[in-house]
Design a protein around this motif. Sequence first.
Motif, PDB file in Angstrom:
ATOM      1  N   TRP A 169     131.632  -5.602 -25.148  1.00  0.00           N
ATOM      2  CA  TRP A 169     130.548  -6.457 -24.676  1.00  0.00           C
ATOM      3  C   TRP A 169     129.355  -6.443 -25.634  1.00  0.00           C
ATOM      4  N   LYS A 176     131.129 -12.643 -25.302  1.00  0.00           N
ATOM      5  CA  LYS A 176     130.763 -12.016 -24.028  1.00  0.00           C
ATOM      6  C   LYS A 176     131.317 -12.850 -22.867  1.00  0.00           C
ATOM      7  N   ARG A 181     132.942  -8.770 -18.671  1.00  0.00           N
ATOM      8  CA  ARG A 181     131.834  -8.412 -17.775  1.00  0.00           C
ATOM      9  C   ARG A 181     132.355  -7.953 -16.416  1.00  0.00           C
TER      10      ARG A 181
END
Length: 246
Positions: A169, A176, A181
């Motif tokens: 990340w 990203k 995430r």
Amino acid sequence: MLRRSKDERTLKENLLLASSTAFVSGATNVIGVIAFLAFSSNITGHVASLARHWAENNWHEIILFSIWLLLFFLGAFLANFLIRSGHDKSNYRAHSRPIIIEIIILLFVAVYGARFYAESQTEREIIISVLIFSTGLQNSMVSTISGGLIKSSHLTGLFTDLGGDVSEWLHPRSKKTSVVRNRIYVRLTVLAFYFFGGIAGGYFFNAYGFVIFYFIPLILLAILYYDLSTVALHKLMRVFSSSAKT
């Protein structure tokens, strides 16, 4: 939490499954140490202990730790086998079978601990054996359902995966994406609730003893009820909708 297979699961479902099962694992592990003087999920430590006792020719401990490792393996084997065997009929039923077995095991520990436990070494070893089997059962169940994303008691692998995901990340060349995430969210959830479960398990066991083993299965029952409540609500809405049309 249990109706969908690994490729269909939402982030919310994974977070709910991760938090509930990690809390149960953390609580059970800490209570195992306090009550029975052994971890129920420290497989890495058990392997190291087995090697040490083998070097020292401590045959009772060699047999004991070998049995514990085998029971964790058998728990993991059984969970995956039950899930694979039931997928063609119903995801919910297939995924719920290991949880039902774990509930039965924890209730057995509650009854035996509250009424019969005399704190002998043999009893400690047997009860830890049962808890290790249930931990392997649960860890394999959540891993199979989530496609390897969630491991409710495997903190060594969790920190390894979390370190890789955070690195991915933060790396300037990485994209990203929401996938990375979400993996970070799930892994942090497992870590946090395992820790909270350990604190709660230790506190309430010191306060109420084996009675706590009657309440831990309630969390697992909530997992089973979650999907049933959704189905019941859907059916109720259909009934109201059809009544309104008539």
